[in-house]
Design a protein around this motif. Structure first.
Motif, mmCIF file in Angstrom:
data_model
loop_
_atom_site.group_PDB
_atom_site.id
_atom_site.type_symbol
_atom_site.label_atom_id
_atom_site.label_comp_id
_atom_site.label_asym_id
_atom_site.label_seq_id
_atom_site.Cartn_x
_atom_site.Cartn_y
_atom_site.Cartn_z
ATOM 1 N N SER A 99 -17.412 69.862 -4.819
ATOM 2 C CA SER A 99 -17.473 68.803 -3.817
ATOM 3 C C SER A 99 -18.891 68.584 -3.307
ATOM 4 N N ARG A 100 -19.707 69.636 -3.358
ATOM 5 C CA ARG A 100 -21.090 69.543 -2.898
ATOM 6 C C ARG A 100 -21.987 70.373 -3.798
ATOM 7 N N VAL A 101 -23.247 69.993 -3.866
ATOM 8 C CA VAL A 101 -24.239 70.827 -4.535
ATOM 9 C C VAL A 101 -24.440 72.075 -3.686
ATOM 10 N N VAL A 143 -14.308 61.496 -5.392
ATOM 11 C CA VAL A 143 -15.178 62.666 -5.458
ATOM 12 C C VAL A 143 -16.624 62.210 -5.601
ATOM 13 N N SER A 144 -17.484 62.703 -4.749
ATOM 14 C CA SER A 144 -18.883 62.311 -4.764
ATOM 15 C C SER A 144 -19.604 62.898 -5.970
ATOM 16 N N MET A 180 -25.830 62.076 -7.694
ATOM 17 C CA MET A 180 -26.258 61.235 -6.583
ATOM 18 C C MET A 180 -26.641 62.077 -5.370
ATOM 19 N N GLN A 181 -25.902 63.151 -5.133
ATOM 20 C CA GLN A 181 -26.236 64.031 -4.012
ATOM 21 C C GLN A 181 -27.642 64.602 -4.174
ATOM 22 N N LEU A 182 -27.987 65.032 -5.373
ATOM 23 C CA LEU A 182 -29.328 65.584 -5.609
ATOM 24 C C LEU A 182 -30.400 64.529 -5.363
#
Length: 376
Positions: free
Chosen positions: A88-90, A117-118, A122-124
């Protein structure tokens, strides 16, 4: 290739200007493509690099890079961390490592389709403000393609546009997705594109848009590109609507040099150009910002591969090897970058040890062994 000294984005990248370096063509007659990303100390000290093997073929191709870096005694060492597309997250330890090391090499991360789900990719990019995606699509000697003289650099805004992630369900059955374009980000990516063209003796920058329909959003992007273009009178500037751009790419790709695009268009254009120039398995790329850079396979299509490639261990490592050469040059180790590029190109030219997508049947390890043999 001639180089000129120029301060690199003093107000954007907050770093000292450097003199970009020249180097001679390889003994195979290949034209050297030096790439300036961000200035680095260049003191020759070994550098720590965060390594994310990723999903699918990621561990195979990142393992190939590790072997070759060790064989050529490159002044880098890897700090390995696990991250996968189903998270769900880095993990925070991954972010902290990249912030510390400034540079990361990454295999593909699977992005789930739908489901809310992200994307970790893109989070990085948003967490580290990696505002520029750079993909170099070019012909490789020994690799037959429909078109010749293709050497396109796609520079894509990486943090906003359709990828802003601002979506919501207005009422059941109606979803609204916001496309965000800002003057700051548009001007920043335009400056990066023109500065890249200037430092690398590129002659033309083409802005890709759909301002005939999205008059305000893409209109703002074009306005920013036009303003920046006036500061670089020695570089030709033109504009093209994205649908015409795709048609021109598949019919006459050699007309393009540097292309600067908003987020979504850049993804489509880069993958199309990669397919024209030899396939996604050989196209290097990177995502860069003011302080950090992540290098990975340039074209996103197929960067995770499929189960058969993983089981047979026949993933093509060339794209990530060439991305590693970009990373070495970014770290101011140009001689190591040149050696690696030359070795990879010679293996492709000889054609004896290439993977299925390039017309052969070699395993990943056989390609690695061939590259190491050339290096030695």
């Amino acid at each position: 290739m001639a180089r000129r000294n120029l301060p690199l984005f003093h107000h954007l990248l907050r770093s000292r200007s450097t003199t970009s370096r020249s180097s001679s063509s390889s003994d195979l007659g290949f034209t050297k493509r030096n790439v300036t990303y961000m200035p680095r100390p260049g003191d020759g000290a070994p550098r720590a690099v965060t390594l994310i093997p990723g999903d699918g073929i990621g561990p195979l191709v990142t393992g190939a890079v590790e072997q070759i870096m060790e064989a050529m005694h490159a002044p880098v060492y890897f700090e390995r961390y696990e991250a996968h597309g189903n998270m769900s997250r880095v993990p925070q330890e991954v972010i902290d490592s990249i912030r510390k090391n400034k540079v990361c090499l990454k295999g593909g991360l699977a992005t789930p389709v739908g489901g809310g789900v992200s994307s970790l990719n893109m989070q990085l990019r948003t967490e580290l403000d990696l505002f520029a995606s750079l993909v170099n699509c070019f012909n490789l000697p020994g690799l037959p393609t429909r078109h010749e003289n293709v050497d396109i650099v796609v520079i894509r805004e990486n943090t906003e546009g359709e990828y802003s992630g601002l979506e919501h369900e207005v009422v059941p059955g109606v979803v609204e997705s916001l496309k965000v374009i800002t003057k700051f980000c548009s001007e920043r990516i335009a400056k990066y594109a023109f500065e890249y063209a200037y430092l690398n003796n590129r002659k033309k920058v083409t802005a890709v848009h759909k301002a005939n329909i999205m008059k305000l959003a893409d209109g703002l992007f074009l306005e920013s590109c036009r303003e920046v273009a006036t500061r670089y009178p020695g570089i030709k500037y033109n504009e093209i609507i994205v649908d015409n751009c795709c048609m021109q790419l598949v019919s006459k790709p050699e007309q393009f040099d540097v292309m600067v695009t908003p987020n979504l268009y850049g993804n489509l254009v880069a993958n199309t150009a990669a397919g024209i120039a030899g396939g996604t398995g050989v196209m290097p790329g990177g995502n860069v910002g003011a302080e950090h850079a992540i290098f990975e396979q340039g074209a996103s299509a197929g960067n995770v591969g499929n189960d058969n490639l993983v089981e047979q261990k026949k993933a093509n490592p060339v794209a990530l090897l060439l991305s590693s050469a970009m990373m070495l040059r970014h770290l101011q180790f140009p001689s190591f970058a040149d050696r690696l590029e030359t070795a990879v190109k010679r293996v492709i030219l000889e054609g004896k040890h290439v993977t299925k997508d390039l017309g052969g049947d070699s395993t990943t390890q056989e390609v690695v062994d061939a590259v190491i043999a050339v290096l030695e």
